[in-house]
Design an enzyme around this catalytic site. Structure first.
Site, PDB file in Angstrom:
ATOM      1  N   HIS A  22       0.842  -1.201   0.000  1.00 47.60           N
ATOM      2  CA  HIS A  22       0.000   0.000   0.000  1.00 47.60           C
ATOM      3  C   HIS A  22       0.875   1.248   0.000  1.00 47.60           C
ATOM      4  O   HIS A  22       1.778   1.387   0.813  1.00 47.60           O
ATOM      5  CB  HIS A  22      -0.912  -0.013   1.227  1.00 47.60           C
ATOM      6  CG  HIS A  22      -1.728   1.220   1.358  1.00 47.60           C
ATOM      7  ND1 HIS A  22      -1.842   1.896   2.544  1.00 47.60           N
ATOM      8  CD2 HIS A  22      -2.466   1.899   0.465  1.00 47.60           C
ATOM      9  CE1 HIS A  22      -2.620   2.948   2.372  1.00 47.60           C
ATOM     10  NE2 HIS A  22      -3.005   2.970   1.108  1.00 47.60           N
ATOM     11  N   ASP A  64      -4.914   3.807  -4.780  1.00 43.08           N
ATOM     12  CA  ASP A  64      -4.990   4.233  -3.385  1.00 43.08           C
ATOM     13  C   ASP A  64      -6.175   5.184  -3.185  1.00 43.08           C
ATOM     14  O   ASP A  64      -6.283   6.203  -3.865  1.00 43.08           O
ATOM     15  CB  ASP A  64      -3.690   4.933  -2.999  1.00 43.08           C
ATOM     16  CG  ASP A  64      -3.512   5.078  -1.506  1.00 43.08           C
ATOM     17  OD1 ASP A  64      -4.518   5.069  -0.766  1.00 43.08           O
ATOM     18  OD2 ASP A  64      -2.354   5.204  -1.066  1.00 43.08           O
ATOM     19  N   TYR A 113      10.200  13.191 -12.983  1.00 44.17           N
ATOM     20  CA  TYR A 113      11.374  12.322 -12.966  1.00 44.17           C
ATOM     21  C   TYR A 113      11.826  12.031 -11.539  1.00 44.17           C
ATOM     22  O   TYR A 113      12.169  10.898 -11.206  1.00 44.17           O
ATOM     23  CB  TYR A 113      12.538  12.945 -13.749  1.00 44.17           C
ATOM     24  CG  TYR A 113      12.344  13.011 -15.244  1.00 44.17           C
ATOM     25  CD1 TYR A 113      11.612  12.051 -15.934  1.00 44.17           C
ATOM     26  CD2 TYR A 113      12.915  14.033 -15.981  1.00 44.17           C
ATOM     27  CE1 TYR A 113      11.438  12.119 -17.309  1.00 44.17           C
ATOM     28  CE2 TYR A 113      12.764  14.114 -17.357  1.00 44.17           C
ATOM     29  CZ  TYR A 113      12.025  13.153 -18.018  1.00 44.17           C
ATOM     30  OH  TYR A 113      11.876  13.214 -19.374  1.00 44.17           O
TER      31      TYR A 113
END
Length: 144
Positions: A22, A64, A113
């Site tokens: 998670h 999530d 990035y």
């Protein structure tokens, strides 16, 4: 072969999705993405679009639901408000496939990035459309 698992997902990708916990994040990247310089595991799906990979991943992995922004894409350089067609497709896939759909948030190119460097893994696709990169955060599957 196994039932109910998208055939484009390799055994290594299935292992990675299962190993993620998670809050761990996964990058689904286009063919131009500097995947190997991110420093995390890279799995390749050359010849397969990022949209097909996102859809396959979200059939198995929950987004999530504890954060407002479980998915991020890269902003268009020079036009942060632009929404590339592929990002619209990503949103449509999230809306119809994810168990907890949410709007996609955006990150400036270099911020994207930097976030990718903290991700669990990268799936590099054969996607040739520009800005075909998305980071998704794994959620939980509650007990029945």
């Amino acid at each position: 072969m196994l039932r109910n698992i998208p055939a484009i997902l390799s055994p290594d990708i299935l292992h990675t999705l299962r190993a993620m916990g998670h809050g761990d994040e996964l990058v689904i990247a286009d063919a131009n993405f500097p995947a190997y310089s991110m420093g995390c595991e890279v799995m390749r799906l050359d010849g397969i679009s990022a949209t097909k990979v996102l859809e396959a991943v979200l059939t198995l992995m929950p987004l999530d639901s504890f954060v407002p922004d479980p998915a991020h894409t890269m902003q268009v350089v020079g036009d942060a408000e632009a929404v590339p067609e592929i990002v619209k497709e990503f949103q449509g896939i999230i809306d119809r496939t994810a168990d907890h759909p949410a709007p996609i948030a955006t990150l400036e190119r270099f911020a994207f990035y930097e976030r990718a460097k903290t991700c669990f893994a990268v799936i590099q696709t054969g996607e040739s459309r520009l800005y075909g990169n998305i980071i998704v955060k794994k959620g939980v599957i509650p007990p029945k």
